[in-house]
Every structure is written in C-alpha cells, then in structure tokens.
Design a protein around this motif. Structure first.
Motif, PDB file in Angstrom:
ATOM      1  N   VAL A   1       0.810  -1.235   0.019  1.00  0.00           N
ATOM      2  CA  VAL A   1       0.012  -0.128   0.185  1.00  0.00           C
ATOM      3  C   VAL A   1       1.092   1.349   0.092  1.00  0.00           C
ATOM      4  N   VAL A   2       2.044   1.306   0.717  1.00  0.00           N
ATOM      5  CA  VAL A   2       2.962   2.397   0.923  1.00  0.00           C
ATOM      6  C   VAL A   2       3.418   2.443  -0.259  1.00  0.00           C
ATOM      7  N   GLU A   3       3.941   1.508  -1.113  1.00  0.00           N
ATOM      8  CA  GLU A   3       4.712   1.612  -2.260  1.00  0.00           C
ATOM      9  C   GLU A   3       3.788   2.094  -3.324  1.00  0.00           C
ATOM     10  N   LEU A   4       2.443   1.590  -3.440  1.00  0.00           N
ATOM     11  CA  LEU A   4       1.479   2.011  -4.591  1.00  0.00           C
ATOM     12  C   LEU A   4       1.308   3.874  -4.075  1.00  0.00           C
ATOM     13  N   ARG A   5       0.867   3.802  -2.933  1.00  0.00           N
ATOM     14  CA  ARG A   5       0.749   5.374  -2.512  1.00  0.00           C
ATOM     15  C   ARG A   5       1.791   6.216  -3.099  1.00  0.00           C
ATOM     16  N   ASP A   6       3.002   5.961  -2.798  1.00  0.00           N
ATOM     17  CA  ASP A   6       4.122   6.579  -2.905  1.00  0.00           C
ATOM     18  C   ASP A   6       4.453   6.854  -4.641  1.00  0.00           C
ATOM     19  N   ALA A   7       4.083   5.661  -5.224  1.00  0.00           N
ATOM     20  CA  ALA A   7       4.342   5.656  -6.939  1.00  0.00           C
ATOM     21  C   ALA A   7       3.061   6.675  -7.320  1.00  0.00           C
ATOM     22  N   LEU A   8       2.039   6.726  -6.967  1.00  0.00           N
ATOM     23  CA  LEU A   8       1.069   7.442  -7.464  1.00  0.00           C
ATOM     24  C   LEU A   8       1.054   8.944  -7.227  1.00  0.00           C
ATOM     25  N   GLN A   9       1.740   8.954  -6.019  1.00  0.00           N
ATOM     26  CA  GLN A   9       2.110  10.479  -5.524  1.00  0.00           C
ATOM     27  C   GLN A   9       3.259  10.984  -6.493  1.00  0.00           C
ATOM     28  N   GLU A  10       4.206  10.302  -6.666  1.00  0.00           N
ATOM     29  CA  GLU A  10       5.188  10.759  -7.709  1.00  0.00           C
ATOM     30  C   GLU A  10       4.873  10.889  -8.926  1.00  0.00           C
ATOM     31  N   VAL A  11       3.814  10.323  -9.675  1.00  0.00           N
ATOM     32  CA  VAL A  11       3.355  10.578 -10.656  1.00  0.00           C
ATOM     33  C   VAL A  11       2.504  12.055 -10.652  1.00  0.00           C
ATOM     34  N   ILE A  12       1.683  12.225  -9.463  1.00  0.00           N
ATOM     35  CA  ILE A  12       0.937  13.223  -9.579  1.00  0.00           C
ATOM     36  C   ILE A  12       1.777  14.710  -9.401  1.00  0.00           C
ATOM     37  N   ASN A  13       2.865  14.457  -8.455  1.00  0.00           N
ATOM     38  CA  ASN A  13       3.778  15.484  -8.149  1.00  0.00           C
ATOM     39  C   ASN A  13       4.388  16.096  -9.448  1.00  0.00           C
ATOM     40  N   ARG A  14       4.497  15.142 -10.602  1.00  0.00           N
ATOM     41  CA  ARG A  14       5.257  15.732 -11.936  1.00  0.00           C
ATOM     42  C   ARG A  14       4.275  16.461 -12.739  1.00  0.00           C
ATOM     43  N   TYR A  15       2.880  16.842 -12.285  1.00  0.00           N
ATOM     44  CA  TYR A  15       2.008  17.643 -12.921  1.00  0.00           C
ATOM     45  C   TYR A  15       1.691  18.713 -12.166  1.00  0.00           C
ATOM     46  N   VAL A  16       2.182  18.841 -10.766  1.00  0.00           N
ATOM     47  CA  VAL A  16       1.304  19.619  -9.688  1.00  0.00           C
ATOM     48  C   VAL A  16       1.876  20.992 -10.138  1.00  0.00           C
ATOM     49  N   GLU A  17       3.168  21.229 -10.458  1.00  0.00           N
ATOM     50  CA  GLU A  17       3.703  22.617 -10.621  1.00  0.00           C
ATOM     51  C   GLU A  17       2.997  23.247 -12.080  1.00  0.00           C
ATOM     52  N   ARG A  18       2.674  22.595 -12.791  1.00  0.00           N
ATOM     53  CA  ARG A  18       1.985  22.877 -14.139  1.00  0.00           C
ATOM     54  C   ARG A  18       0.729  23.427 -13.928  1.00  0.00           C
ATOM     55  N   GLY A  19       0.063  23.124 -12.578  1.00  0.00           N
ATOM     56  CA  GLY A  19      -1.293  23.772 -12.459  1.00  0.00           C
ATOM     57  C   GLY A  19      -1.139  24.728 -11.554  1.00  0.00           C
ATOM     58  N   ALA A  20      -0.033  25.301 -11.045  1.00  0.00           N
ATOM     59  CA  ALA A  20       0.276  26.294 -10.373  1.00  0.00           C
ATOM     60  C   ALA A  20      -0.252  27.684 -10.916  1.00  0.00           C
ATOM     61  N   PRO A  21      -0.953  28.622 -10.466  1.00  0.00           N
ATOM     62  CA  PRO A  21      -1.639  29.731 -11.053  1.00  0.00           C
ATOM     63  C   PRO A  21      -0.614  30.417 -11.914  1.00  0.00           C
ATOM     64  N   SER A  22       0.753  30.550 -11.365  1.00  0.00           N
ATOM     65  CA  SER A  22       1.712  31.313 -12.220  1.00  0.00           C
ATOM     66  C   SER A  22       2.184  30.451 -13.309  1.00  0.00           C
ATOM     67  N   GLN A  23       1.600  29.111 -13.541  1.00  0.00           N
ATOM     68  CA  GLN A  23       2.314  28.302 -14.611  1.00  0.00           C
ATOM     69  C   GLN A  23       1.194  27.851 -15.658  1.00  0.00           C
ATOM     70  N   ARG A  24      -0.082  28.445 -15.357  1.00  0.00           N
ATOM     71  CA  ARG A  24      -1.100  28.074 -16.341  1.00  0.00           C
ATOM     72  C   ARG A  24      -0.819  28.371 -17.846  1.00  0.00           C
ATOM     73  N   ARG A  25      -1.344  27.451 -18.555  1.00  0.00           N
ATOM     74  CA  ARG A  25      -1.286  27.541 -19.993  1.00  0.00           C
ATOM     75  C   ARG A  25      -2.602  27.423 -20.589  1.00  0.00           C
ATOM     76  N   ALA A  26      -2.675  27.973 -22.072  1.00  0.00           N
ATOM     77  CA  ALA A  26      -3.679  27.993 -22.766  1.00  0.00           C
ATOM     78  C   ALA A  26      -4.089  26.280 -22.993  1.00  0.00           C
ATOM     79  N   GLY A  27      -5.626  26.194 -22.759  1.00  0.00           N
ATOM     80  CA  GLY A  27      -5.886  24.976 -23.217  1.00  0.00           C
ATOM     81  C   GLY A  27      -5.804  24.067 -21.945  1.00  0.00           C
ATOM     82  N   THR A  28      -5.623  24.630 -20.826  1.00  0.00           N
ATOM     83  CA  THR A  28      -5.769  23.738 -19.608  1.00  0.00           C
ATOM     84  C   THR A  28      -7.210  23.991 -19.094  1.00  0.00           C
TER      85      THR A  28
END
Length: 195
Positions: free
Chosen positions: A146-173
C-alpha cells in the motif's frame, strides 16, 4: 520553480480549513487562480464582506495571500503556492478532531463536484469527455505494498502539480480534480507482520 513544503500539525491551522465556506473559497481559488472577495461572493452566493473575512482568516494561517492590484474588497487573492501535507502522527486529539471535520467537508465537496461533472459532462468537448476517467478496484495488498503504491501514485501526480500552479497555467488547460483514496475494507488476515 518548486513548491514550498508545509507540514500541518497544528489544530488551529486545520480548524481554519475546516469550514464549509473556506473549503469552497480554497477550491475556487485553485480553479480560477485569483479572485477578489466580490468575485468570490458572486460565485459562491454570499456577501463580499463574508468572503473578505474568511479570506483574511485563511491568510493569517498562511493558505492564501493578496495578489497584486486592487484595494479593499477589490484586491485579488490567490492560494499560497505550497505543497501541504497533514502529519497525522503529530496531531493531538483537538487536531485529529479538526482533521475529521476537514475530511468530512472534503468528502461532501468531492461528491458535489462529481455530481456536477455528471450533470454537465455532455457540454464538454468529446476529447475532454473521453479523457476524464474514474477507476475503482479492490486490491489485496500488504501494508508495504500500500505504501509503495501510494508513493508511486504521488510521484506521478507531483510531476504535474507545478504545471497547475496559477503562475504556470497555459492555454488549453482545465482544472482537473484528482483524488486518490486507499483504505482497508477490513482488518488484515492474521499472520502478517503488523498483527
């Protein structure tokens, strides 16, 4: 750019988040980037004074901040760009109570967002309807898995977190709601390491 990391262990900070209007304000700012108290009030069906009060309280606890421009109720607010982690092992009984209240609010809001998606999904372009998904599974795992799966999913999500920051938003999102929930459905079978 990287987010600051903030560990929440204080009951007062959790109580600041554990209010229906403040949860909705945080969601609204996450979705829209920045808004004035007046704009938020229009969106949420309340008064600018009420939104202003709750935004100032969230700011005192470090969750939102004033954005540039405007004065008084016409000044815009935005989320503080930070990764927030609630450290349950460090919470006292008051903090755990506040966390339960926050979890219940988040669950209700999640149900509302899901119902809104199902109600309006035909209004979205076909590619967006096809891209949206929900996954359900019951897996039989050890606590280490469970910990391994949780950490793997969080790692994938983290790759996209900064792209969604208000200062990083792009057209088409579009703002995308992602919730990962993993919980045991019953006590583990006897004989494991954690009995």
């Amino acid at each position: 750019m990287s987010f600051d990391r903030r560990k929440l262990t204080d009951a007062h900070d959790l109580r600041a988040l554990s209010h229906p209007l403040r949860v909705r304000l945080m969601e609204l700012l996450a979705r829209e980037g920045q808004l004035t108290a007046t704009e938020a009030a229009t969106e949420l069906g309340t008064t600018p004074a009420n939104c202003s009060f709750h935004l100032r309280l969230l700011a005192r606890h470090g969750f939102v901040e004033e954005a540039d421009g405007g004065v008084g109720r016409q000044r815009p607010w935005r989320l503080v760009e930070q990764e927030t982690q609630i450290v349950t092992r460090d919470l006292d009984p008051e903090g755990l109570s506040a966390l339960r209240a926050l979890d219940e609010l988040r669950w209700v809001r999640r149900q509302h967002r899901q119902a809104e998606w199902w109600r309006t999904r035909d209004e979205y372009p076909e590619r967006w309807r096809g891209a949206a998904s929900e996954s359900f599974a019951v897996l039989h795992l050890t606590v280490d898995e469970v910990v391994e799966l949780r950490d793997a999913l969080q790692e994938v999500i983290n790759r996209y977190v900064e792209r969604g920051a208000p200062s990083q938003r792009r057209a088409g999102t579009a703002p995308i709601d992602i919730a990962v929930s993993m919980m045991p459905l019953r006590r583990p079978h006897p004989g494991g390491e954690d009995d």
